[in-house]
Scaffold this motif. Structure first.
Motif, short mmCIF file in Angstrom:
data_model
loop_
_atom_site.label_atom_id
_atom_site.label_comp_id
_atom_site.label_asym_id
_atom_site.label_seq_id
_atom_site.Cartn_x
_atom_site.Cartn_y
_atom_site.Cartn_z
N PRO A 1 0.81 -1.24 0.00
CA PRO A 1 0.00 0.00 0.00
C PRO A 1 0.84 1.28 0.00
N SER A 2 2.14 1.17 0.34
CA SER A 2 2.95 2.40 0.34
C SER A 2 3.08 2.94 -1.09
N LEU A 3 2.90 2.08 -2.10
CA LEU A 3 2.97 2.56 -3.49
C LEU A 3 1.86 3.58 -3.77
N VAL A 4 0.68 3.28 -3.25
CA VAL A 4 -0.46 4.20 -3.47
C VAL A 4 -0.19 5.51 -2.72
N ARG A 5 0.31 5.37 -1.51
CA ARG A 5 0.57 6.57 -0.71
C ARG A 5 1.61 7.47 -1.39
N ALA A 6 2.61 6.84 -2.01
CA ALA A 6 3.65 7.63 -2.69
C ALA A 6 3.06 8.36 -3.91
N ILE A 7 2.20 7.67 -4.65
CA ILE A 7 1.57 8.31 -5.83
C ILE A 7 0.76 9.52 -5.39
N VAL A 8 0.00 9.33 -4.30
CA VAL A 8 -0.86 10.43 -3.83
C VAL A 8 -0.02 11.57 -3.24
N ALA A 9 1.07 11.23 -2.55
CA ALA A 9 1.92 12.30 -1.99
C ALA A 9 2.47 13.16 -3.13
N ASP A 10 2.90 12.51 -4.21
CA ASP A 10 3.41 13.28 -5.36
C ASP A 10 2.29 14.14 -5.96
N GLY A 11 1.10 13.53 -6.09
CA GLY A 11 -0.04 14.26 -6.67
C GLY A 11 -0.43 15.44 -5.79
N ASN A 12 -0.40 15.25 -4.48
CA ASN A 12 -0.74 16.36 -3.57
C ASN A 12 0.22 17.53 -3.80
N ASP A 13 1.52 17.21 -3.98
CA ASP A 13 2.51 18.28 -4.18
C ASP A 13 2.24 19.05 -5.47
N VAL A 14 1.95 18.29 -6.54
CA VAL A 14 1.70 18.94 -7.84
C VAL A 14 0.47 19.84 -7.72
N ALA A 15 -0.62 19.29 -7.13
CA ALA A 15 -1.88 20.04 -7.04
C ALA A 15 -1.67 21.28 -6.16
N ARG A 16 -0.95 21.10 -5.08
CA ARG A 16 -0.77 22.20 -4.13
C ARG A 16 -0.02 23.37 -4.79
N LYS A 17 0.97 23.01 -5.60
CA LYS A 17 1.75 24.06 -6.26
C LYS A 17 0.84 24.88 -7.19
N LEU A 18 0.00 24.19 -7.95
CA LEU A 18 -0.91 24.90 -8.86
C LEU A 18 -1.90 25.74 -8.07
N ALA A 19 -2.41 25.17 -6.97
CA ALA A 19 -3.41 25.89 -6.16
C ALA A 19 -2.77 27.14 -5.54
N GLN A 20 -1.52 27.01 -5.13
CA GLN A 20 -0.87 28.17 -4.50
C GLN A 20 -0.66 29.30 -5.50
N GLU A 21 -0.39 28.94 -6.76
CA GLU A 21 -0.23 29.99 -7.79
C GLU A 21 -1.51 30.82 -7.88
N THR A 22 -2.65 30.14 -7.93
CA THR A 22 -3.92 30.85 -8.04
C THR A 22 -4.17 31.68 -6.77
N MET A 23 -3.89 31.07 -5.61
CA MET A 23 -4.19 31.78 -4.36
C MET A 23 -3.34 33.04 -4.20
N ARG A 24 -2.14 33.02 -4.75
CA ARG A 24 -1.31 34.23 -4.68
C ARG A 24 -2.05 35.38 -5.37
N ASP A 25 -2.60 35.10 -6.56
CA ASP A 25 -3.31 36.14 -7.31
C ASP A 25 -4.61 36.53 -6.59
N VAL A 26 -5.30 35.51 -6.04
CA VAL A 26 -6.59 35.79 -5.36
C VAL A 26 -6.35 36.68 -4.14
N ARG A 27 -5.34 36.33 -3.34
CA ARG A 27 -5.06 37.12 -2.13
C ARG A 27 -4.67 38.55 -2.50
N GLU A 28 -3.85 38.63 -3.54
CA GLU A 28 -3.41 39.98 -3.95
C GLU A 28 -4.61 40.80 -4.39
N ALA A 29 -5.49 40.18 -5.18
CA ALA A 29 -6.66 40.91 -5.70
C ALA A 29 -7.59 41.33 -4.57
N MET A 30 -7.63 40.54 -3.49
CA MET A 30 -8.56 40.87 -2.39
C MET A 30 -7.87 41.68 -1.29
#
Ligand code: SF4
Length: 400
Positions: free
Chosen positions: A366-395
């Protein structure tokens, strides 16, 4: 414009069955090869209806991820992540809630339907009313261009678009926008700047949609521009606002509908489901005991496939000649129901064999699944943070 991206999620409230596979997953598998996709486990959404018994959520989350991988979701093509591991979804949900009129949420058609369907649960909660807004945050945070949905979900996408539009209207006002946009136009170079201005005038004065598309395509190719300048010019084309959030399009999915064993919607709670990774002998037993056309009391009684749930399985699993054999054989009593069911049994077992094989390594480790998701969380978080930077600045919330 921002890059094309597809976002879609599923609630982890139980094990997955063939209805999920044919209704959504098969489509995800097709899309992952065509464009960048983000697929997430919507654990916060599961809490909106299972807040009183969250124990099912954690177990279902991991089972569901194994099911996705077994079905053919490929982590080298798509990003797989867990919603609550990207807390920016909650931040955007909160910020959007400040400016979303209550009536928009109360009017979502599925809100009242769900309350009626789940009458045994107390859903008069703040979280349940707000779930379409959380859904909007899930999509808008990735500036997704498309969201795969069935017909019944189209009003949710419409609401997401309204929310994005309202946000851009309220917060896309930038001090000195006009001047900054004109400076950005100059950076296009004299020839392209002239073309941009002409196309903008054609669109704004005559509503020429083709001119708008042509200008957008030109901006897509203008690699010398910074991301900020590019977004200013996209906004300047249509008005005088920066586009911070992107309005997603509904991608209507032509999914095959596989009913449950009794002809109703397939659902574990109805006891009419075939699990995604069902054992062969269980598949055989479940199909053999499926109800058929009640008119076929004896083997010699003719029947009518339209009245039989097995026929609906044939429509998903069988080719033209087999379907013809079923119709003729049923209406003339030339075949018996057990005989008729065998091609369906064979097809389901054939479909599930590679799923069992793909799932095995993840069940063994099961650690294989956890590793896939950990990588996915990092990728998603980076994209989400890019948007939030603009959102926070705009607000006005970008303090440092
Ligand atoms: S022959 Fe096939 S389609 Fe006809 S009633 Fe039996 S199972 Fe259903």
């Amino acid at each position: 414009m921002y890059p094309d991206r597809v976002v879609s999620g599923m609630r982890p409230t139980g094990s997955m069955h063939l209805g999920h596979y044919h209704g959504a997953l098969a489509n995800w598998i097709k899309m992952q090869a065509e464009q960048p996709c983000l697929f997430f486990v919507a654990d916060w959404h599961a809490l909106t209806t299972h807040y009183d018994d969250p124990s099912v959520i954690e177990r279902s989350t991991w089972d569901m991820l194994v099911d996705w991988l077994a079905a053919g979701i490929d982590p080298s093509q798509a990003t797989l992540f867990i919603q609550s591991r990207v807390p920016e979804h909650a931040e955007l949900h909160l910020l959007l809630s400040m400016a979303t009129p209550l009536g928009w949420l109360e009017r979502v058609p599925t809100y009242k339907d769900q309350i009626d369907n789940l009458a045994n649960k107390d859903l008069a909660t703040y979280g349940f009313l707000g779930y379409p807004l959380l859904q909007a945050a899930d999509v808008l945070i990735y500036r997704a261009s498309e969201v795969p949905v069935g017909e019944d979900q189209v009003p949710h996408i419409e609401m997401m678009r309204e929310i994005a539009r309202r946000f851009n209207y309220l917060y896309g006002k930038e001090k000195g926008f006009e001047e900054k946009a004109q400076e950005a136009v100059k950076k296009l170079g004299s020839k392209r700047a002239r073309l941009y201005n002409d196309l903008r005038t054609q669109f704004q004065q005559d509503g020429d949609a083709e001119a708008l598309e042509q200008a957008k395509a030109m901006l897509d190719d203008a690699h010398s521009l910074s991301m900020v300048d590019r977004e200013r010019l996209f906004g300047y084309l249509e008005g005088s606002r920066k586009l911070i959030l992107v309005e997603p399009q509904a991608k209507l999915t032509a999914a095959a509908r596989l009913p449950g064993l009794d002809g109703r919607k397939m659902s574990k709670s109805y006891g009419n489901a075939i699990a995604l990774r069902e054992e062969k002998d269980v598949v055989t037993k479940k199909i053999r005991t499926m109800p058929t056309d009640p008119a076929r009391v004896r083997r010699s009684d003719p029947g009518e496939p339209a009245r039989c749930p097995v026929w609906q399985f044939h429509q998903v699993y069988s080719d033209g000649p087999t379907q013809e054999w079923v119709v003729k054989g049923c209406q003339s009593a030339g075949i018996g129901c057990i005989e008729c069911k065998q091609p369906v049994i064979d097809a389901i077992i054939r479909e599930q064999e590679p799923m069992h094989e793909r799932a095995q390594p993840y069940l063994d480790d099961p650690s294989l699944v956890r590793a896939i998701v950990a990588d996915g969380n990092d990728v998603a978080r980076k994209l989400a943070q890019e948007t939030m930077r603009d959102v926070r600045e705009a607000m006005g919330l970008a303090y440092f």
